[in-house]
Design an enzyme around this catalytic site. Structure first.
Site, PDB file in Angstrom:
ATOM      1  N   ASP A 241      -9.700   2.748   2.065  1.00  0.00           N
ATOM      2  CA  ASP A 241      -9.599   2.095   3.373  1.00  0.00           C
ATOM      3  C   ASP A 241     -10.270   2.917   4.472  1.00  0.00           C
ATOM      4  O   ASP A 241     -10.941   2.368   5.354  1.00  0.00           O
ATOM      5  CB  ASP A 241      -8.136   1.848   3.750  1.00  0.00           C
TER       6      ASP A 241
ATOM      7  N   LYS B 261       0.804  -1.224   0.000  1.00  0.00           N
ATOM      8  CA  LYS B 261       0.000   0.000   0.000  1.00  0.00           C
ATOM      9  C   LYS B 261       0.838   1.276   0.000  1.00  0.00           C
ATOM     10  O   LYS B 261       0.419   2.296  -0.550  1.00  0.00           O
ATOM     11  CB  LYS B 261      -0.950   0.010   1.190  1.00  0.00           C
TER      12      LYS B 261
END
Length: 274
Positions: free
Chosen positions: A107, A71
């Protein structure tokens, strides 16, 4: 912005990634809406990430979702990045548009969606990787007073919020586990306090525990089990997965997500009440 015509390939990348429920969740959504899309899981080792990203456009991908450990690294491979992803220093969705890669993060949305409108107070985020960065950014933007506890104090300090010792010595109104601890069957190890990332005795009925880690077979993690056993509200990482998946699905396809279908597919059974 919807995908370019002819681009109907998507995937989730990570290392490891075989446990991911994303393919089941997105595939169920495509079928429910009659979309001729295909979504798979691809294990990409860290050393291969650059080559994989370079192949997304020629490979006909509309985009990919990104999980541990990529990420943060994938952000630097994007041609442009959303403001939220840049502030979080974390990307979990890469879109292919006009030959360019755009990094997004869903997220934070997924975390807030799963929490269901919990009134902001104090929050303790465990971990300092990409998932933790997105959680800290989203919670701070929503008015939470955020602190971080991580094995690497220097990484925690880089998040720009208060830093707590590791292992944690206190809980908070909200505890978010953004480490992979508990995703696999737990075992003893340095810095791992018992079966999860926070000692169970710190969890009281007033605490809300959200474990971003989840198990692909739908069984609860040790942290979720400990929270439930101690009378605390436990938010399973599967619902955070659903929340971020809703936003990612809409970014990729430009079509409203079938939320109930995606949630049932992620859980692999009738999901619990939220």
């Amino acid at each position: 912005m919807a995908a370019e015509p002819g681009r109907r390939r998507a995937a989730v990348i990570g290392h490891p990634v075989a446990h991911s429920r994303s393919p089941a969740m997105h595939t169920a959504a495509y079928r429910a809406l009659g979309l001729d899309w295909h979504y798979i899981a691809i294990d990409v080792e860290p050393g291969d990430l650059g080559a994989f990203a370079a192949g997304l456009d020629p490979g006909g991908f509309a985009g990919v979702n990104v999980t541990i450990p990529h990420k943060q690294a994938v952000l630097e491979l994007c041609d442009e990045v959303s403001d939220e992803a840049r502030r979080a220093g974390s990307v979990n969705t890469v879109l292919v548009r006009d030959g360019r890669l755009r990094g997004e993060t869903t997220d934070g949305f997924g975390l807030l969606w799963a929490l269901g409108g919990l009134e902001p107070a104090d929050a303790l985020v465990l971990g300092a990787g990409g998932a933790a960065r997105a959680a800290v950014t989203a919670l701070a933007d929503a008015g939470w007073q955020v602190a971080v506890s991580a094995r690497r104090p220097e990484a925690a300090a880089a998040l720009g919020v208060a830093v707590e010792p590791w292992p944690p010595r206190r809980a908070a109104r909200l505890v978010v586990n953004a480490t992979p601890l508990g995703q696999q069957p737990p075992g003893p190890g340095p810095g791992q306090p018992g079966p999860g990332p926070i000692p169970a005795e710190l969890i009281t009925p007033e605490v809300v525990v959200c474990d971003l880690a989840y198990r692909g077979d739908g069984t609860p993690t040790p942290l979720v089990e400990a929270a439930a056993a101690r009378g605390a509200r436990a938010v399973d990482g599967l619902d955070v997965l659903v929340g971020q998946g809703i936003a990612a699905f809409e970014l990729l396809t430009g079509v409203p997500a079938p939320v109930d279908v995606m949630r049932a597919a992620a859980w692999g059974r009738t999901p619990p009440d939220r």
